[in-house]
Motif scaffolding. Structure first.
Motif, PDB file in Angstrom:
ATOM      1  N   ILE A 148       0.845  -1.196   0.000  1.00 36.37           N
ATOM      2  CA  ILE A 148       0.000   0.000   0.000  1.00 36.37           C
ATOM      3  C   ILE A 148       0.880   1.246   0.000  1.00 36.37           C
ATOM      4  CG2 ILE A 148      -1.622   1.351   1.390  1.00 36.37           C
ATOM      5  CD1 ILE A 148      -2.810  -1.330   2.343  1.00 36.37           C
ATOM      6  N   SER A 149       1.927   1.232   0.796  1.00 35.61           N
ATOM      7  CA  SER A 149       2.852   2.367   0.847  1.00 35.61           C
ATOM      8  C   SER A 149       3.505   2.596  -0.513  1.00 35.61           C
ATOM      9  CB  SER A 149       3.928   2.116   1.909  1.00 35.61           C
ATOM     10  OG  SER A 149       4.876   3.157   1.926  1.00 35.61           O
ATOM     11  N   ALA A 150       3.910   1.505  -1.178  1.00 39.23           N
ATOM     12  CA  ALA A 150       4.531   1.632  -2.503  1.00 39.23           C
ATOM     13  C   ALA A 150       3.543   2.203  -3.511  1.00 39.23           C
ATOM     14  CB  ALA A 150       5.030   0.266  -2.974  1.00 39.23           C
ATOM     15  N   ARG A 182      -4.163  -1.422  10.756  1.00 37.91           N
ATOM     16  CA  ARG A 182      -5.072  -2.469  10.277  1.00 37.91           C
ATOM     17  C   ARG A 182      -6.263  -1.885   9.522  1.00 37.91           C
ATOM     18  NH1 ARG A 182      -8.019  -7.006  14.143  1.00 37.91           N
ATOM     19  NH2 ARG A 182      -9.436  -7.830  12.554  1.00 37.91           N
ATOM     20  N   THR A 183      -6.793  -0.785  10.028  1.00 32.84           N
ATOM     21  CA  THR A 183      -7.950  -0.170   9.378  1.00 32.84           C
ATOM     22  C   THR A 183      -7.616   0.256   7.955  1.00 32.84           C
ATOM     23  OG1 THR A 183      -8.760   0.623  11.511  1.00 32.84           O
ATOM     24  CG2 THR A 183      -9.646   1.687   9.530  1.00 32.84           C
ATOM     25  N   LYS A 184      -6.454   0.853   7.775  1.00 37.30           N
ATOM     26  CA  LYS A 184      -6.043   1.292   6.436  1.00 37.30           C
ATOM     27  C   LYS A 184      -5.909   0.098   5.496  1.00 37.30           C
ATOM     28  CE  LYS A 184      -1.753   2.106   5.681  1.00 37.30           C
ATOM     29  NZ  LYS A 184      -0.380   2.698   5.731  1.00 37.30           N
ATOM     30  N   PRO A 244      -3.640 -12.093   6.818  1.00 36.20           N
ATOM     31  CA  PRO A 244      -4.680 -11.109   7.116  1.00 36.20           C
ATOM     32  C   PRO A 244      -6.026 -11.752   7.431  1.00 36.20           C
ATOM     33  CG  PRO A 244      -3.452 -10.505   5.151  1.00 36.20           C
ATOM     34  CD  PRO A 244      -3.017 -11.892   5.494  1.00 36.20           C
ATOM     35  N   ASP A 245      -6.730 -11.183   8.424  1.00 34.33           N
ATOM     36  CA  ASP A 245      -8.027 -11.713   8.835  1.00 34.33           C
ATOM     37  C   ASP A 245      -9.025 -11.698   7.672  1.00 34.33           C
ATOM     38  OD1 ASP A 245      -7.097 -12.154  11.382  1.00 34.33           O
ATOM     39  OD2 ASP A 245      -7.805 -10.224  12.141  1.00 34.33           O
ATOM     40  N   PHE A 246      -8.988 -10.635   6.847  1.00 40.05           N
ATOM     41  CA  PHE A 246      -9.957 -10.545   5.772  1.00 40.05           C
ATOM     42  C   PHE A 246      -9.739 -11.613   4.710  1.00 40.05           C
ATOM     43  CE2 PHE A 246      -6.637  -7.341   4.955  1.00 40.05           C
ATOM     44  CZ  PHE A 246      -6.139  -7.768   3.742  1.00 40.05           C
ATOM     45  N   LEU A 247      -8.607 -12.266   4.738  1.00 39.27           N
ATOM     46  CA  LEU A 247      -8.358 -13.364   3.812  1.00 39.27           C
ATOM     47  C   LEU A 247      -8.933 -14.667   4.352  1.00 39.27           C
ATOM     48  CD1 LEU A 247      -6.983 -13.920   1.113  1.00 39.27           C
ATOM     49  CD2 LEU A 247      -4.876 -14.372   2.344  1.00 39.27           C
ATOM     50  N   LEU A 248      -9.119 -14.731   5.671  1.00 45.21           N
ATOM     51  CA  LEU A 248      -9.603 -15.938   6.298  1.00 45.21           C
ATOM     52  C   LEU A 248     -11.128 -15.967   6.380  1.00 45.21           C
ATOM     53  CD1 LEU A 248      -7.065 -16.030   9.288  1.00 45.21           C
ATOM     54  CD2 LEU A 248      -6.949 -17.330   7.161  1.00 45.21           C
ATOM     55  N   ASN A 249     -11.763 -14.805   6.337  1.00 42.02           N
ATOM     56  CA  ASN A 249     -13.224 -14.734   6.485  1.00 42.02           C
ATOM     57  C   ASN A 249     -13.962 -15.263   5.270  1.00 42.02           C
ATOM     58  OD1 ASN A 249     -12.793 -13.556   8.968  1.00 42.02           O
ATOM     59  ND2 ASN A 249     -12.904 -11.453   8.159  1.00 42.02           N
TER      60      ASN A 249
END
Length: 364
Positions: free
Chosen positions: A204-206, A325-327, A359-364
């Motif tokens: 994201i930074s890149a 995490r939010t970002k 990442p949690d959003f990958l597991l959901n």
């Protein structure tokens, strides 16, 4: 009174014994990490083809960790927070060693020590230090530290910003500029380190730096690289906006991304894996710092390298190193699960080698 005095001496003796035992435990753990089982790295590596660069003969590096003599041999260095820090860094190296041995991750954790890798490693001969550059992880500040150590400037504050990345003027030689024998000598003897951060936050930074803010002195990211990614990976051909994060993720997660990487050249260093940049399973690094704990890691690295009395790491603004995490979740909220999984599959080695959670959003 005599009984009280004797008890006092007994307590002092007991405390001294406990200190000796603790130091022996720390030393034992350090020795365990220093003299690694050679069977873990014995097999010949199959090199990943990174970009169109010339490979040099693969360097065999003894499994050693080189910390400053003072740090290794005196009890004074192991006090207070430094004891905790030493154990943290030993555990990081132990995790790295174990993941490097995992045959299931071999293609994601191993790479040849190519010229591409050697170009990323900067040399401070005066103090026997090697630093591998991992862009988007605060490397500018570490370059400043080495520039001062090399004597090009007397203090970090004196270094002009336009000089830091000008490798003809900043006094920082790359390891690739030396002969094979000189490269091997430095890899064997010098203190070696690099810094990592959460792989997805780094991407994201890149993306933000190169394609959103797009520094005017690097126009090629917006005018050459972005159009190349859009032509190949944008689904909605009628969309006229600049490069979107979704396009970027689809490009990075494509197993056939290398044909574009060849066109982009060394500009890809801002988003390729730590494995491809620094070859952590082939080169025996002394310390691996984490961006998320840089407030503690930076002083530890300076102490371990024996340069803490010569230079200080620049002041870190409050909150800048904390994992957001939010970002990360916001950036990935509009990306398909398929594209995120493909992206993770490419960077899984970085997640596992350096202890970052999936990442949690990958597991959901």
């Amino acid at each position: 009174w005599l009984t009280s005095d004797n008890m006092h001496h007994q307590w002092l003796l007991l405390a001294a014994c406990f200190w000796v035992i603790f130091m022996f435990m720390v030393a034992s753990k350090f020795i365990t990490l220093t003299f690694k089982d050679p069977d873990g790295y014995g097999a010949k590596q199959e090199p990943l083809i990174l970009t169109a660069v010339t490979k040099v003969e693969e360097v065999h590096v003894p499994e050693e960790k080189h910390w400053s003599e003072e740090f290794q041999l005196t009890g004074k260095a192991f006090s207070g927070n430094l004891i905790h820090q030493a154990l943290v860094h030993m555990e990081r190296l132990e995790l790295l060693r174990n993941v490097c041995r995992d045959t299931a991750l071999r293609n994601l954790s191993h790479t040849a020590v190519s010229k591409f890798v050697l170009d990323r490693i900067f040399v401070c001969d005066k103090y026997k230090i090697l630093f591998c550059q991992t862009p988007k992880v605060g490397n500018t500040q570490w370059k400043k530290v080495l520039i001062v150590l090399n004597g090009a400037f007397s203090s970090i504050e004196e270094i002009p910003e336009n000089i830091v990345h000008d490798h003809e003027k900043n006094g920082l030689p790359r390891l690739s500029s030396f002969s094979d024998s000189e490269i091997k000598k430095r890899l064997n003897l010098y203190f070696k380190f690099f810094i990592v951060r959460d792989p997805f936050e780094r991407l994201i930074s890149a993306f933000k730096d190169k394609f959103v803010h797009n520094p005017r002195f690097e126009p090629w990211y917006r005018h050459e690289i972005a159009p190349g990614i859009i032509r190949k990976y944008r689904k909605n051909r009628t969309e006229t906006k600049g490069l979107q994060f979704e396009d970027f993720v689809r490009y990075l997660g494509d197993p056939n991304h290398r044909w574009l990487d060849l066109q982009f050249g060394d500009h890809i260093i801002h988003w390729i894996t730590y494995v491809e940049l620094c070859a952590p399973c082939e080169i025996s690094y002394s310390v691996i710092g984490h961006h998320e704990t840089l407030e503690d890691d930076a002083p530890f690295i300076l102490k371990a390298a024996g340069i803490d009395r010569l230079v200080s790491y620049p002041t870190i603004p409050p909150g800048i190193t904390v994992y957001n995490r939010t970002k990360v979740e916001r950036y990935f909220s509009g990306i398909s699960k398929r594209d995120i999984k493909r992206l993770y599959a490419r960077f899984e080695g970085d997640f596992k080698l350096f202890g970052y959670r999936e990442p949690d959003f990958l597991l959901n």
